[in-house]
Design an enzyme around this catalytic site. Structure first.
Site, short mmCIF file in Angstrom:
data_model
loop_
_atom_site.label_atom_id
_atom_site.label_comp_id
_atom_site.label_asym_id
_atom_site.label_seq_id
_atom_site.Cartn_x
_atom_site.Cartn_y
_atom_site.Cartn_z
N CYS A 193 34.61 17.48 44.82
CA CYS A 193 33.87 16.59 43.94
C CYS A 193 34.43 15.17 43.93
O CYS A 193 33.69 14.21 44.02
CB CYS A 193 33.94 17.23 42.55
SG CYS A 193 33.24 16.35 41.21
N MET A 194 35.73 15.01 43.84
CA MET A 194 36.27 13.68 43.59
C MET A 194 37.62 13.43 44.26
O MET A 194 38.32 12.50 43.90
CB MET A 194 36.39 13.45 42.09
CG MET A 194 36.98 14.65 41.39
SD MET A 194 36.75 14.57 39.65
CE MET A 194 38.19 13.66 39.26
N GLY A 198 32.42 14.26 37.93
CA GLY A 198 31.31 15.20 37.81
C GLY A 198 31.53 16.25 36.74
O GLY A 198 30.64 16.55 35.96
N GLN A 199 32.74 16.81 36.70
CA GLN A 199 32.98 17.93 35.80
C GLN A 199 33.66 17.43 34.51
O GLN A 199 34.23 16.34 34.48
CB GLN A 199 33.85 18.96 36.50
CG GLN A 199 33.14 19.51 37.74
CD GLN A 199 33.56 20.93 38.08
OE1 GLN A 199 34.70 21.31 37.92
NE2 GLN A 199 32.62 21.71 38.55
N MET A 252 29.72 11.11 43.79
CA MET A 252 29.70 11.94 44.99
C MET A 252 29.15 11.23 46.23
O MET A 252 29.51 11.58 47.35
CB MET A 252 28.86 13.20 44.80
CG MET A 252 29.11 13.98 43.56
SD MET A 252 30.80 14.34 43.27
CE MET A 252 30.66 14.91 41.60
N LYS A 263 21.10 18.13 28.69
CA LYS A 263 22.13 19.17 28.83
C LYS A 263 23.01 19.19 27.58
O LYS A 263 23.43 20.25 27.13
CB LYS A 263 22.97 18.93 30.08
CG LYS A 263 22.17 19.11 31.36
CD LYS A 263 23.03 19.04 32.60
CE LYS A 263 23.55 17.66 32.90
NZ LYS A 263 22.55 16.67 33.29
FE1 SF4 Z 1 24.74 14.69 29.06
FE2 SF4 Z 1 27.06 14.49 30.33
FE3 SF4 Z 1 26.78 13.49 27.87
FE4 SF4 Z 1 26.80 16.11 28.23
S1 SF4 Z 1 28.51 14.73 28.64
S2 SF4 Z 1 25.38 14.94 26.94
S3 SF4 Z 1 25.79 16.31 30.22
S4 SF4 Z 1 25.71 12.77 29.71
#
Ligand code: SF4
Length: 767
Positions: A190-191, A394-395, A357, A101
């Site tokens: 989420c948290m 998460g975010q 989560m 990602k």
């Molecule tokens: Fe991957 Fe998360 Fe690092 Fe982005 S912040 S490169 S999604 S591990």
């Protein structure tokens, strides 16, 4: 069989995607086309690739990944006003590594479906409008509702994807301007249980430790987190530790044999929702095996059960019923595994717990969080390098953007709460509004907010940078509620499940099309620079909020009007709290790879471990700790009983559904679902154990329907023995295969976080 071989076999057997691309093939393709060193579960075996630049870059700029709360530093290559390349930032905490990602940040600005112009619903259709028409309509509808029905008839629903400046400004506008605490957002989903855990134990939110602790830990207790897929760069750092110190012991608690669990030295595949029993049994074993740190008990701990004060002797009596033998039946693992987990946890030189989560999204989420913290406090596995409880975010900015700014219905900045007169008055003075302006009434938490829309109590809602029409549990009910309100949605993409319900859609700038600050899991504030212009007429969310404030008559209150001005205001406000980061100036943000608060002066390097005198500038005295978040300096060990499931299995609903994520996609796929590189990877599957499949006559690849007491969703069956019999798993990524039609919107009584992680379902073949 070693971890590498096990993973290769897994790929061949189970990871062929719709277009016949394996994960490894995809990562290899990405590495050679985007030219980035990737990590992820498949490179848990050190499979790294050399970068091969594609388009010559005019200039590189430091920034931060747009996706998860790991907050990886990246270098962003720009040419001709476009982002053309990205690479991991070698000088950031991630040491140049990115997951897939992170690699794809290169492409996220240039996908299809960018929202380009404001849209207004006319005659049932969303039609193009001017900014003036859209903002005039929004201001009129919000003003009418406020004047006619009072300030609590309007609401803001934001996200941990907004920049800190944006969440801070929205919070100030609604709480100190409009006069309602109806400020909520996706972080509640989420948290919130992690935040409630920290606050009720330590008196302050946010993790104590930092990523450097990974490099010093000898035991990792990973519970309720598939880090290898959801926080892959941090997971790689754990594997680095294991490679350099082979004696490092990894315990994974997860009902599924996830990518993470495959690397575990000890995997406890407990039944979902039985974490409280497991942690109580570990405390029982600590006491039995003599691992309780008596200095901690005597000097730093206090004990509570509900509203009642308890003692250490009460804790001993409480956990006496949670013997490993009894808990083995509750959790579905062996007593020996529980005893070993407790022994490894307590006897290691330094144990680090990581979770997300899997613990938070339960009706006992706060209890589970408190008990993980108790495991550390009782054994003294805290406050030294490698020894810490550490929740993962998460975010990309749920911590700094939402938890620290207090952009939730019960909260005010820097740990203050709306029900405290002292906290309200402090913020009224700091914000320069009259005493009494901030309401003493908590706003609606996330599920309650949509219930209020359903009743017609909330008339207008501004949704920013999130997709609740997909991400809420029991989502069809809440979609109906959204249709009843005047819904404004600011998003970088259209359509989403939420923009399709909107009365007004506002095109929003994305990531480096605007400037702002993110804060990742370890309290590190870092800057994302504006490097390119947004497409069409898209604007930053901050600009939208400032204009809304002007049009509603709160322009004087929202006097900080650009990212730098807002940061300066927010930085100064923090100095009046124990979240002090007044030393993190904008110039430092521009120069450095982020800084960890507390950071009370401009020459302070930032704080790795909180509450430790000598490390934390706010910690006083010469003792082991100064728990300054608590009035008596003693943190709280909470006594909790394991409760029965809120949505129990029956003959009609005999299986348990749990939900999660995969490596390649993020959240509701608003961004990643539009990336060309990932079009062949659609998480449309339902994992089911072959035994259950055989009983139901379901074959691999067959279409199935998941039905719960609330709704149903279609999936493709994936038969796998990586899941327990009796349990099925789907991701929440896909709008087409929308598991949140079935999930449960019952929530934890303390954190108000919904229980996504378990509900009773029936699986049918699709006819
Ligand atoms: Fe991957 Fe998360 Fe690092 Fe982005 S912040 S490169 S999604 S591990």
């Amino acid at each position: 069989m070693g971890g590498v071989e096990a993973e290769e076999r897994y790929e061949v057997n189970h990871q062929q995607y719709q277009h016949g691309l394996t994960r490894r093939e995809l990562l290899r393709w990405m590495a050679t086309s985007a030219g980035v060193v990737c990590v992820g579960p498949l490179s848990g075996c050190s499979s790294l690739w050399e970068r091969q630049p594609v388009i010559p870059v005019e200039a590189w700029h430091k920034g931060v990944c747009r996706f998860c709360g790991t907050g990886c530093g990246i270098q962003i290559g720009v040419r001709g006003g476009r982002v053309v390349d990205v690479k991991g930032d070698e000088y950031a905490h991630n040491k140049g590594r990115l997951c897939i990602k992170g690699v794809l940040n290169r492409d996220i600005l240039y996908t299809q479906d960018r929202a380009l112009h404001p849209l207004i619903r006319r005659d049932g259709e969303l039609q193009q409008a001017t900014w003036d028409e859209a903002m005039t309509l929004i201001a009129r509808r919000f003003r009418e509702a406020i004047d006619r029905f009072g300030p609590h008839s309007v609401a803001f629903y934001g996200s941990g994807q907004l920049f800190t400046q944006e969440s801070y400004t929205a919070n100030k506008l609604f709480k100190a301007g409009i006069g309602t605490n109806n400020v909520e957002g996706n972080p509640r989903l989420c948290m919130a249980s992690a935040a409630a855990g920290y606050v009720s134990v330590f008196g302050m939110d946010e993790p104590l430790g930092c990523y450097e602790d990974i490099d010093a830990a000898d035991c990792f207790f990973v519970t309720g987190s598939n880090m290898a897929e959801c926080h892959p760069v941090l997971w790689e750092r754990i594997l680095d530790r294991k490679r350099s110190q082979p004696g490092t012991f990894i315990i994974v608690v997860d009902p599924r044999r996830t990518m993470t669990a495959r690397h575990a030295d000890l995997h406890l595949d407990i039944l979902p929702g039985t974490d409280v029993a497991l942690f109580n049994a570990m405390i029982y074993e600590f006491i039995l095996q003599g691992f309780v740190d008596t200095d901690m008990v005597e000097h730093y701990l206090t004990f509570r059960e509900g509203t009642r004060t308890r003692t250490y002797a009460d804790l001993r009596r409480h956990v006496a019923q949670y013997t490993p033998e009894r808990v083995a039946d509750i959790c579905g693992v062996s007593a020996r595994q529980i005893s070993e987990a407790a022994f490894r946890f307590a006897s290691s030189k330094a144990t680090m717990s990581l979770w997300t989560m899997g613990l938070n999204q339960q009706s006992q989420g706060t209890a589970a969080n408190r008990l993980v913290m108790a495991l550390h406090l009782l054994t003294g596995q805290i406050g030294q390098p490698g020894a810490t409880p550490f929740s993962l975010t998460g975010q990309p900015n749920a911590g700094g953007g939402v938890r620290d700014t207090g952009a939730l219905a019960h909260a005010l900045p820097n740990g203050r709460i709306v029900t405290s007169p002292k906290d309200r008055h402090e913020m009224e003075d700091l914000w320069g509004v009259p005493r009494g302006r901030i309401s003493a009434k908590p706003g609606y938490h996330a599920v309650a907010l949509f219930e209020a829309m359903e009743r017609g109590d909330v008339k207008c809602c501004l949704v920013m940078c999130t997709n609740p029409a997909q991400s809420l549990p029991n989502v069809e009910r809440h979609r109906r509620a959204m249709r009843k309100a005047f819904l404004v949605v600011a998003d970088a993409f259209h359509p989403t499940e939420t923009t399709q319900l909107a009365d007004v859609v506002l095109p929003a700038a994305l990531w480096t099309e605007k400037e702002g600050v993110f804060s990742q899991s370890e309290r590190r504030y870092h800057l994302v620079p504006k490097l390119v212009d947004p497409p069409g007429e898209a604007r930053s969310d901050l600009k939208i909020l400032v204009e809304m404030a002007d049009r509603l008559g709160y322009g004087a209150l929202i006097s900080a009007r650009n990212p730098r001005e807002v940061w300066e205001e927010w930085r100064q406000i923090s100095a009046h709290s124990k979240y002090d980061f007044s030393g993190i100036t904008y110039v430092r943000l521009q120069k450095e790879r982020g800084l960890l608060w507390p950071c009370p002066s401009e020459d302070h390097p930032g704080t790795c471990r909180r509450y430790v005198p000598g490390e934390d500038p706010l910690a006083r005295g010469k003792g082991r700790f100064d728990f300054y978040g608590r009035p008596n300096g003693r943190v709280v060990i909470w006594l909790h009983e394991q409760e029965q499931p809120k949505d129990p299995t029956t003959d009609a609903f005999p299986l348990v559904l749990t939900t999660g994520r995969v490596l390649e996609h993020w959240h509701t796929m608003t961004i990643t679902g539009r990336l060309e590189a990932l079009t062949g990877i659609h998480p449309n599957f339902l994992e089911i154990h072959p035994q259950d499949a055989a009983l139901l006559g379901i074959k691999e690849g067959e279409e199935v329907v998941v039905r719960s007491r609330r709704g149903q969703a279609d999936f493709i069956a994936r038969l796998t023995d990586t899941i327990r019999p009796g349990l099925v798993f789907a991701t929440f990524h896909s709008a087409r295969h929308l598991v949140n039609r079935a999930t449960n919107d019952v929530y934890d009584p303390f954190s108000k976080q919904p229980e996504y992680k378990l509900c009773a379902v029936l699986i049918d073949r699709k006819r």
